[in-house]
Write a protein that holds these residues in place. Sequence first.
Motif, mmCIF file in Angstrom:
data_model
loop_
_atom_site.group_PDB
_atom_site.id
_atom_site.type_symbol
_atom_site.label_atom_id
_atom_site.label_comp_id
_atom_site.label_asym_id
_atom_site.label_seq_id
_atom_site.Cartn_x
_atom_site.Cartn_y
_atom_site.Cartn_z
ATOM 1 N N ARG A 155 33.121 51.427 92.257
ATOM 2 C CA ARG A 155 32.612 52.524 93.150
ATOM 3 C C ARG A 155 33.823 52.787 94.030
ATOM 4 O O ARG A 155 34.250 52.199 94.743
ATOM 5 N N GLY A 156 34.238 54.209 93.845
ATOM 6 C CA GLY A 156 35.310 54.951 94.630
ATOM 7 C C GLY A 156 36.724 54.449 93.833
ATOM 8 O O GLY A 156 37.709 54.969 94.800
ATOM 9 N N GLN A 157 36.581 53.731 92.817
ATOM 10 C CA GLN A 157 37.737 53.439 92.408
ATOM 11 C C GLN A 157 38.271 54.172 91.216
ATOM 12 O O GLN A 157 39.534 53.721 90.679
ATOM 13 N N ILE A 158 37.859 55.157 90.914
ATOM 14 C CA ILE A 158 37.789 55.992 89.668
ATOM 15 C C ILE A 158 38.184 57.494 89.874
ATOM 16 O O ILE A 158 37.564 58.186 90.603
ATOM 17 N N ALA A 159 39.199 57.999 89.193
ATOM 18 C CA ALA A 159 39.576 59.518 89.280
ATOM 19 C C ALA A 159 39.179 60.079 87.774
ATOM 20 O O ALA A 159 39.143 59.311 86.627
ATOM 21 N N GLY A 197 36.067 58.394 92.783
ATOM 22 C CA GLY A 197 36.437 58.888 94.079
ATOM 23 C C GLY A 197 37.081 60.094 94.210
ATOM 24 O O GLY A 197 37.270 60.443 95.284
ATOM 25 N N GLN A 198 37.495 60.626 93.081
ATOM 26 C CA GLN A 198 38.132 62.082 93.059
ATOM 27 C C GLN A 198 37.830 62.606 91.686
ATOM 28 O O GLN A 198 38.299 61.892 90.620
ATOM 29 N N VAL A 199 37.445 63.763 91.786
ATOM 30 C CA VAL A 199 37.337 64.699 90.711
ATOM 31 C C VAL A 199 38.566 65.521 90.580
ATOM 32 O O VAL A 199 39.035 66.294 91.589
ATOM 33 N N THR A 200 38.973 65.559 89.335
ATOM 34 C CA THR A 200 40.124 66.514 89.348
ATOM 35 C C THR A 200 40.070 67.637 88.351
ATOM 36 O O THR A 200 38.969 67.663 87.556
ATOM 37 N N LEU A 201 40.981 68.669 88.777
ATOM 38 C CA LEU A 201 40.746 69.964 87.684
ATOM 39 C C LEU A 201 41.338 69.743 86.163
ATOM 40 O O LEU A 201 41.044 70.367 85.353
ATOM 41 N N SER A 202 42.507 68.741 86.130
ATOM 42 C CA SER A 202 42.980 68.909 84.631
ATOM 43 C C SER A 202 42.845 67.364 84.240
ATOM 44 O O SER A 202 42.559 66.415 85.003
ATOM 45 N N LEU A 209 47.128 60.035 89.413
ATOM 46 C CA LEU A 209 47.037 59.351 90.499
ATOM 47 C C LEU A 209 46.952 58.027 90.360
ATOM 48 O O LEU A 209 47.139 57.218 91.246
ATOM 49 N N ALA A 210 46.658 57.450 89.141
ATOM 50 C CA ALA A 210 46.583 56.026 88.920
ATOM 51 C C ALA A 210 48.001 55.485 88.924
ATOM 52 O O ALA A 210 48.163 54.389 89.382
ATOM 53 N N ARG A 211 49.110 56.306 88.568
ATOM 54 C CA ARG A 211 50.450 55.988 88.481
ATOM 55 C C ARG A 211 50.762 55.479 89.998
ATOM 56 O O ARG A 211 51.626 54.398 90.036
ATOM 57 N N ILE A 212 50.512 56.198 91.077
ATOM 58 C CA ILE A 212 50.928 55.914 92.363
ATOM 59 C C ILE A 212 49.956 55.182 92.994
ATOM 60 O O ILE A 212 50.044 54.879 94.234
ATOM 61 N N GLY A 213 49.043 54.598 92.349
ATOM 62 C CA GLY A 213 47.952 53.647 93.010
ATOM 63 C C GLY A 213 46.868 54.371 93.926
ATOM 64 O O GLY A 213 46.168 53.425 94.570
ATOM 65 N N GLU A 214 46.935 55.621 93.794
ATOM 66 C CA GLU A 214 45.696 56.181 94.701
ATOM 67 C C GLU A 214 44.368 55.533 94.166
ATOM 68 O O GLU A 214 43.635 55.752 94.882
ATOM 69 N N PHE A 215 44.360 55.622 92.830
ATOM 70 C CA PHE A 215 43.170 55.111 92.382
ATOM 71 C C PHE A 215 43.619 54.234 91.042
ATOM 72 O O PHE A 215 44.472 54.294 90.498
ATOM 73 N N PRO A 216 42.927 52.902 90.965
ATOM 74 C CA PRO A 216 43.309 52.084 89.965
ATOM 75 C C PRO A 216 42.898 52.444 88.524
ATOM 76 O O PRO A 216 43.722 52.001 87.692
ATOM 77 N N ILE A 217 42.095 53.421 88.468
ATOM 78 C CA ILE A 217 41.589 53.631 87.223
ATOM 79 C C ILE A 217 41.622 55.221 87.111
ATOM 80 O O ILE A 217 40.944 55.976 88.005
ATOM 81 N N GLY A 218 42.084 55.633 85.913
ATOM 82 C CA GLY A 218 42.090 57.173 86.009
ATOM 83 C C GLY A 218 41.726 57.512 84.405
ATOM 84 O O GLY A 218 42.118 56.957 83.317
ATOM 85 N N VAL A 219 40.517 58.395 84.382
ATOM 86 C CA VAL A 219 40.053 58.778 83.061
ATOM 87 C C VAL A 219 40.895 59.925 82.536
ATOM 88 O O VAL A 219 40.866 60.887 82.898
#
Length: 334
Positions: A155-159, A197-202, A209-219
């Motif tokens: 929860r809150g860990q995915i972009a 945790g964050q919905v992105t436009l692209s 975001l995952a690269r910089i550790g903002e979220f550990p998982i990026g779809v």
Amino acid sequence: MRPQRHIAASFLALALASGMAHAGSITVYSALESDEIDTYLAAARKALPDVDIQVLRLSSGDLAARLVAESAQPRNDVIWGMAVTDMLDPRIAGLLAPVRGGDIDRMPAAFRAPDARWFAPTGFLAALCVNRQALAEAGLPVPTTWRDLASPVYRGQIAMPDPSSSGTGYMVLSALTENGRDESAMKRMVDIAGNIGQVTLSGSAPCKLARIGEFPIGVSFAFAAMQSIRQGYPIDMVLPTDGRIYELEGSGLMAKSANAADARRFLAWTASPEAAALYRGYKEIVAAPGSVPTAEQQREGLPADLVSTLPVRDFATAARERTSLIARFKRLTR
């Protein structure tokens, strides 16, 4: 007057001899990324030196909107590298003419329309960009399946990209839920949305975001993950084992093209082995027969038999159900 006629005739003869009189011009609309367009275009212009190739690059959504807006009087000759799900919008598919022959016909059937109105030399594959450092710091396990992403521990860990603005986002939604027909999968998709945790436009933004550790998982998609790995970020690419999700990038000829002969020559080049060799620098999925991921791509996680193991996707239904499926998903995730 005779000397002027003589000069004009001499100039025309010179132009014919040099090929100037045969030079054509085509306008290409593309949703490919700008850096890859530059690479491909340089090679295409060498292969077709007598064709002036002008490319307008637009995002998938903007490209679809432009094609629809110009449908009465199309201003382009070619569509190049557009998500097939977008191309199969009836308002766009109806603008295309069949293209057959040569390397196009040698592509696997799954990469060509039955009526030959589009073919797809390339495609992209959904992937998870996992920041192993950030995941370890949070004490979380590495997800290996789409089902894992629905676990409350994330929860809150995915972009994740918004399916209404991102082709990658809609690809994941439509493929995971079988275009909304699988109710248990739709419920799982809603559970995954609850962990975002964050919905992105692209589609590339979650990986960034995952690269910089903002979220550990990026779809995201595989190329974004592999690019991150090459650039030294603490990213692992995870291809979920419970479903390979992908989109094809289609190309086609506008039926009203005034430059159809040169447009067909350009499209033939995009399906050539020369073009396929260049695609490997950017693409996970390359349709040319015998094409396999590079050794580097395989080290980064792409399977050697990727193309042959891709599941069948119902792109036509995904295109037809886009508006209603996104609206339903939005209602369920409010």
